[in-house]
Design a protein around this motif. Structure first.
Motif, PDB file in Angstrom:
ATOM      1  N   ALA A 158     111.055  48.425 -15.958  1.00 57.61           N
ATOM      2  CA  ALA A 158     109.784  48.428 -15.218  1.00 57.61           C
ATOM      3  C   ALA A 158     108.595  48.573 -16.142  1.00 57.61           C
ATOM      4  O   ALA A 158     107.479  48.287 -15.762  1.00 57.61           O
ATOM      5  CB  ALA A 158     109.789  49.556 -14.189  1.00 57.61           C
ATOM      6  N   SER A 173     104.954  55.059 -17.748  1.00 56.73           N
ATOM      7  CA  SER A 173     104.609  53.832 -17.028  1.00 56.73           C
ATOM      8  C   SER A 173     103.714  52.949 -17.877  1.00 56.73           C
ATOM      9  O   SER A 173     102.578  53.297 -18.150  1.00 56.73           O
ATOM     10  CB  SER A 173     103.908  54.163 -15.707  1.00 56.73           C
ATOM     11  OG  SER A 173     103.547  52.989 -15.028  1.00 56.73           O
ATOM     12  N   GLN A 200     101.527  49.485 -18.687  1.00 53.55           N
ATOM     13  CA  GLN A 200     100.737  48.552 -17.888  1.00 53.55           C
ATOM     14  C   GLN A 200     101.226  47.129 -18.130  1.00 53.55           C
ATOM     15  O   GLN A 200     101.377  46.689 -19.266  1.00 53.55           O
ATOM     16  CB  GLN A 200      99.258  48.660 -18.244  1.00 53.55           C
ATOM     17  CG  GLN A 200      98.385  47.705 -17.447  1.00 53.55           C
ATOM     18  CD  GLN A 200      96.908  47.995 -17.616  1.00 53.55           C
ATOM     19  OE1 GLN A 200      96.537  49.130 -17.849  1.00 53.55           O
ATOM     20  NE2 GLN A 200      96.085  46.975 -17.507  1.00 53.55           N
ATOM     21  N   ARG A 201     101.486  46.401 -17.065  1.00 49.88           N
ATOM     22  CA  ARG A 201     101.917  45.015 -17.179  1.00 49.88           C
ATOM     23  C   ARG A 201     100.723  44.150 -17.565  1.00 49.88           C
ATOM     24  O   ARG A 201      99.675  44.215 -16.943  1.00 49.88           O
ATOM     25  CB  ARG A 201     102.509  44.563 -15.848  1.00 49.88           C
ATOM     26  CG  ARG A 201     102.942  43.101 -15.816  1.00 49.88           C
ATOM     27  CD  ARG A 201     103.733  42.823 -14.547  1.00 49.88           C
ATOM     28  NE  ARG A 201     102.976  43.220 -13.359  1.00 49.88           N
ATOM     29  CZ  ARG A 201     102.088  42.440 -12.758  1.00 49.88           C
ATOM     30  NH1 ARG A 201     101.807  41.252 -13.254  1.00 49.88           N
ATOM     31  NH2 ARG A 201     101.463  42.847 -11.672  1.00 49.88           N
ATOM     32  N   ASP A 224      95.640  43.750 -10.782  1.00 52.35           N
ATOM     33  CA  ASP A 224      96.231  43.869  -9.455  1.00 52.35           C
ATOM     34  C   ASP A 224      96.598  45.323  -9.174  1.00 52.35           C
ATOM     35  O   ASP A 224      96.365  46.216  -9.998  1.00 52.35           O
ATOM     36  CB  ASP A 224      97.445  42.948  -9.313  1.00 52.35           C
ATOM     37  CG  ASP A 224      98.543  43.255 -10.323  1.00 52.35           C
ATOM     38  OD1 ASP A 224      98.591  44.386 -10.850  1.00 52.35           O
ATOM     39  OD2 ASP A 224      99.371  42.362 -10.587  1.00 52.35           O
ATOM     40  N   GLU A 253      99.425  46.890  -9.063  1.00 55.56           N
ATOM     41  CA  GLU A 253     100.402  47.486  -9.972  1.00 55.56           C
ATOM     42  C   GLU A 253      99.760  47.885 -11.289  1.00 55.56           C
ATOM     43  O   GLU A 253     100.039  48.952 -11.838  1.00 55.56           O
ATOM     44  CB  GLU A 253     101.541  46.490 -10.210  1.00 55.56           C
ATOM     45  CG  GLU A 253     102.683  47.074 -11.039  1.00 55.56           C
ATOM     46  CD  GLU A 253     103.837  46.100 -11.178  1.00 55.56           C
ATOM     47  OE1 GLU A 253     104.681  46.325 -12.066  1.00 55.56           O
ATOM     48  OE2 GLU A 253     103.890  45.127 -10.408  1.00 55.56           O
ATOM     49  N   GLN A 254      98.889  47.048 -11.800  1.00 51.94           N
ATOM     50  CA  GLN A 254      98.201  47.379 -13.046  1.00 51.94           C
ATOM     51  C   GLN A 254      97.257  48.560 -12.853  1.00 51.94           C
ATOM     52  O   GLN A 254      97.135  49.422 -13.730  1.00 51.94           O
ATOM     53  CB  GLN A 254      97.444  46.153 -13.547  1.00 51.94           C
ATOM     54  CG  GLN A 254      98.353  45.032 -14.017  1.00 51.94           C
ATOM     55  CD  GLN A 254      97.582  43.758 -14.303  1.00 51.94           C
ATOM     56  OE1 GLN A 254      96.740  43.324 -13.507  1.00 51.94           O
ATOM     57  NE2 GLN A 254      97.850  43.140 -15.439  1.00 51.94           N
ATOM     58  N   ALA A 303      97.657  50.976 -10.706  1.00 52.39           N
ATOM     59  CA  ALA A 303      98.484  52.177 -10.592  1.00 52.39           C
ATOM     60  C   ALA A 303      98.919  52.671 -11.967  1.00 52.39           C
ATOM     61  O   ALA A 303      98.914  53.875 -12.235  1.00 52.39           O
ATOM     62  CB  ALA A 303      99.700  51.888  -9.716  1.00 52.39           C
ATOM     63  N   ALA A 304      99.290  51.739 -12.873  1.00 52.88           N
ATOM     64  CA  ALA A 304      99.678  52.132 -14.229  1.00 52.88           C
ATOM     65  C   ALA A 304      98.506  52.769 -14.962  1.00 52.88           C
ATOM     66  O   ALA A 304      98.671  53.737 -15.715  1.00 52.88           O
ATOM     67  CB  ALA A 304     100.202  50.918 -14.989  1.00 52.88           C
ATOM     68  N   ARG A 355      97.922  56.264  -3.587  1.00 54.30           N
ATOM     69  CA  ARG A 355      98.301  54.934  -3.145  1.00 54.30           C
ATOM     70  C   ARG A 355      97.248  54.353  -2.207  1.00 54.30           C
ATOM     71  O   ARG A 355      96.870  53.179  -2.307  1.00 54.30           O
ATOM     72  CB  ARG A 355      99.656  54.991  -2.453  1.00 54.30           C
ATOM     73  CG  ARG A 355     100.181  53.608  -2.027  1.00 54.30           C
ATOM     74  CD  ARG A 355     101.542  53.672  -1.369  1.00 54.30           C
ATOM     75  NE  ARG A 355     101.491  54.414  -0.105  1.00 54.30           N
ATOM     76  CZ  ARG A 355     101.973  55.637   0.075  1.00 54.30           C
ATOM     77  NH1 ARG A 355     102.522  56.283  -0.947  1.00 54.30           N
ATOM     78  NH2 ARG A 355     101.900  56.238   1.251  1.00 54.30           N
TER      79      ARG A 355
END
Length: 368
Positions: A14, A81, A83-84, A290, A292-293, A295-296, A311
């Protein structure tokens, strides 16, 4: 390339960017230091047209440590975590490393353009980022060096007065004590490993600066006339640099690069640059982050921020950012999460939405 990491640094499925590693990437976009490699050995040789032979190398050639700005920009280095990042970012950053070319990063404010420089520096172990914030008054010379001629004259007068005889011959103070290399000049000093140079918001500059930079980036060296004039009697002189308490030796009155710096140039798209400048840069458009990014990013800065409130804030931020034309800077989300985890959050449905409206309003210079 195989990179070994201690257990607390090892990457889970992940954590890593969700792209197949083509095998030539050095930078992977995690923002965490790569352990177990010597970057000078991993980096391929430069193209012949980008090979520079400046010197002399300093006795202590380790990159200066980060001054804390990376933590403020990226958060903790050892969080779990990662970051993507986009495949385009990985390709273009690595291409810039291989080709020794500047990277022009465009995108709206708040998408992480300048943060990219700090992520590269931390991951590759390149130390403190040299940041050059551009304004309409910025000139090429101010980025290269500054010479305080008046200060030197005043210091010479003070020495003469201290000697008690105005007519006595008093040695002039060393010229190097009154000369300081700027951000760009410091980045071009000869080192085994490249420095990371962030040229922030180049579109604010005067029209000539991009073309002036083009010449410097092609030659990777520049003269200091005040030192060139005395190079026969003083072939090497110590000068100050942009690094805190930093100094360097300049030989022959010229600063000559060896490892071309990792140059990240940011632009908000407020102007067009000359075609010749664009041809010599690699270009990267930073996309909107986005959920997900985001959140990271929150985890990196605020590891203790957990639960439904975080969230919900991320979801609300993404929705509002999409509603406004220019989007919202990502640091506005950090402000909201910090307030929520610091006791300011209230579920009364009145005070908190009002506060979010004030924090997340569309950026505008208009006075309403």
């Amino acid at each position: 390339m195989t990179v070994s990491k201690p257990p607390e640094e090892q990457t889970s499925v992940a954590d890593v960017p969700r792209h197949a590693d083509p095998g030539w990437w050095i930078y992977r976009g995690t923002g965490r230091p790569i352990e177990g490699i010597d970057l000078a050995e991993v980096m391929p040789p430069p193209p012949p047209w980008r090979d520079f032979d400046g010197g002399p190398l300093p006795e202590s050639d380790e990159p200066p440590p980060d001054d804390g700005e990376a933590v403020r920009r990226l958060g903790r280095a050892h969080h779990r975590s990662g970051q993507r990042v986009s495949a385009a970012e990985l390709d273009m950053v690595n291409a810039a490393l291989f080709l020794r070319r500047p990277l022009l990063v465009t995108g709206r404010p708040g998408t992480g353009k300048s943060t990219l420089a700090y992520r590269i520096a931390r991951e590759l172990g390149l130390g403190r980022v040299l940041r050059w914030s551009i304004t309409s008054r910025t000139t090429l010379k101010s980025g290269l060096y500054e010479y305080d001629a008046i200060g030197r004259v005043q210091a010479a007068g003070a020495r003469s007065a201290a000697a008690g005889d105005p007519g006595a011959s008093v040695a002039e103070p060393p010229i190097g004590e009154f000369l300081r290399l700027g951000v760009l000049g410091t980045a071009l000093l000869p080192h085994r490993l490249p420095r990371v140079l962030l040229i922030d918001e180049l579109d604010k500059s005067e029209v000539d600066l991009p073309n002036d930079l083009l010449g410097i980036f092609e030659e990777a060296e520049f003269p200091i006339p005040e030192l060139e004039r005395i190079r026969n009697r003083s072939p090497e002189l110590a000068v100050f640099t942009d690094d805190p308490d930093g100094s360097a030796i300049v030989a022959g009155g010229r600063v000559r690069c060896r490892a071309f710096p990792v140059v990240v140039i940011t632009s908000n798209g407020e102007r067009e640059f000359p075609p010749a400048f664009l041809r010599r840069c690699l270009r990267l458009e930073m996309p909107e982050p986005d959920a997900e990014q985001l959140a990271a990013m929150v985890v990196a800065h605020l590891l203790e921020a957990k639960g439904d409130a975080r969230r919900e804030l991320i979801e609300e931020f993404v929705r509002r950012s999409a509603e406004v034309g220019g989007g919202l800077p990502a640091d506005k989300l950090l402000d909201a999460v910090y307030l929520a985890t610091s006791g300011a959050y209230s579920g009364d449905g009145v005070a908190w939405p009002r506060l979010m409206d004030a924090l997340w309003q569309q950026l505008s210079s208009a006075v309403r």
